[in-house]
Write an enzyme that holds these catalytic residues in place. Structure first.
Site, PDB file in Angstrom:
ATOM      1  CB  THR A 218      -0.737   2.337  -9.299  1.00  0.00           C
ATOM      2  OG1 THR A 218      -1.034   3.184 -10.425  1.00  0.00           O
ATOM      3  CG2 THR A 218      -1.891   1.388  -9.060  1.00  0.00           C
TER       4      THR A 218
ATOM      5  CB  SER B 113      -2.036   0.999  -0.199  1.00  0.00           C
ATOM      6  OG  SER B 113      -0.893   0.202   0.066  1.00  0.00           O
ATOM      7  CB  THR B 114       3.072   2.835  -0.511  1.00  0.00           C
ATOM      8  OG1 THR B 114       2.920   1.519   0.013  1.00  0.00           O
ATOM      9  CG2 THR B 114       4.098   3.586   0.318  1.00  0.00           C
TER      10      THR B 114
ATOM     11  CB  ALA C  28       8.137  -1.383  -5.376  1.00  0.00           C
TER      12      ALA C  28
ATOM     13  N   GLY D 248       3.361  -4.640  -9.584  1.00  0.00           N
ATOM     14  CA  GLY D 248       2.434  -5.346 -10.423  1.00  0.00           C
ATOM     15  C   GLY D 248       1.179  -5.841  -9.764  1.00  0.00           C
ATOM     16  N   GLY D 249       1.039  -5.556  -8.454  1.00  0.00           N
ATOM     17  CA  GLY D 249      -0.228  -5.981  -7.849  1.00  0.00           C
ATOM     18  C   GLY D 249      -1.401  -5.390  -8.603  1.00  0.00           C
ATOM     19  N   GLY D 250      -1.234  -4.130  -9.012  1.00  0.00           N
ATOM     20  CA  GLY D 250      -2.397  -3.463  -9.625  1.00  0.00           C
ATOM     21  C   GLY D 250      -2.438  -3.586 -11.131  1.00  0.00           C
TER      22      GLY D 250
ATOM     23  CD  GLU E  36       2.279   1.352 -11.383  1.00  0.00           C
ATOM     24  OE1 GLU E  36       2.225   0.175 -11.756  1.00  0.00           O
ATOM     25  OE2 GLU E  36       2.335   1.687 -10.198  1.00  0.00           O
TER      26      GLU E  36
ATOM     27  CE  LYS F 171       4.811  -3.632  -0.165  1.00  0.00           C
ATOM     28  NZ  LYS F 171       4.376  -2.364  -0.743  1.00  0.00           N
TER      29      LYS F 171
END
Ligand code: DER
Length: 226
Positions: free
Chosen positions: A28, A30-31, A85, A98-100, A106, A124
């Site tokens: 999950t 953008s990367t 991450a 944990g942003g999402g 996950e 990161k």
């Protein structure tokens, strides 16, 4: 956040590690989305893969990219999982996600995978994890877990939703406490302490799970095998 060239390089590098016939954990963020897009292009070119999504967002991205999907209970194994991450220790051994708010599912997929590949851009990488640790809790346990987190030296904040009144509710129907511990000098010890709290469903510390870290930057990608 935006899908930079560095994220695309990291995602494409990890996607290259996927071989015909594999089951791939689809992370999950953008990367990881860049890896999903790259896998979609490879599937269009004939690669036979099945993806196991780790969130609503990664499932939607996989469908848009053309990656065939399977649920976790339809597969015998996950050969490779690719995920992003919020922070990764230089050695790659621990990271915070944990942003999402998708870290529960996950971690199930990432930990189950034979190979867990972390994809990141240089921003990161860190020598000490200090990002607030998301802790997914049963709604009834919000207060009790908050008290325990404070006793562990953390500052728990209930994650508020931005597009509706009230808190974020995860895909599993739970709440998220973002717990700021400052610099975390013992990620493994903190992970064990958090996991032991009654009512904690999952936390965003991924310790001892990473097999490779793919870091994209402006002119290429660096791969570190652990
Ligand atoms: O929320 C998540 O689990 C994402 O993987 C997050 O940790 C990283 O998202 P990004 O690749 O968009 O920075």
């Amino acid at each position: 956040t935006s899908e930079t060239a560095a994220k695309r390089r990291a995602g494409e590098s990890a996607a290259e590690r996927v071989e015909d016939g594999m089951v791939v954990g689809l992370g999950t963020g953008s990367t990881a989305a860049c890896a999903i897009d790259a896998l979609g292009r490879r599937a269009d070119a004939g690669l036979d893969i099945r993806g196991v999504a780790t969130s609503f967002q990664s499932r939607e991205r996989a469908k848009a990219a053309g990656v065939p999907l399977a649920s976790l209970d339809e597969v015998d194994a996950v050969d490779v999982a690719i995920d992003g991450a919020d922070e990764v220790l230089e050695g790659g051994n621990a990271l915070v996600k944990g942003g999402g708010a998708a870290h529960a599912r996950e971690k199930i997929v990432d930990a189950f995978a034979d190979d867990f590949l972390v994809v990141a851009d240089p921003s990161k990488l860190t020598n000490a994890l200090s990002h607030p640790v998301p802790v997914e809790v049963l709604p009834d346990a919000r207060t009790t877990v908050s008290a325990s987190v404070e006793a562990l030296g953390g500052d728990p904040v209930l994650r508020a939703a931005t597009r509706k009144d009230g808190p974020v509710v995860t895909d599993n129907g739970n709440l998220v406490l973002d717990c700021d511990f400052g610099a975390i000098d013992d990620p493994a010890g903190l992970a064990t302490a958090l996991a032991g709290l009654p009512g904690v469903v999952e936390h965003g510390l991924f310790v001892g799970l990473t097999d490779e870290v793919h870091v994209g930057d402006d002119d290429g990608v660096r791969v570190r095998a652990l």
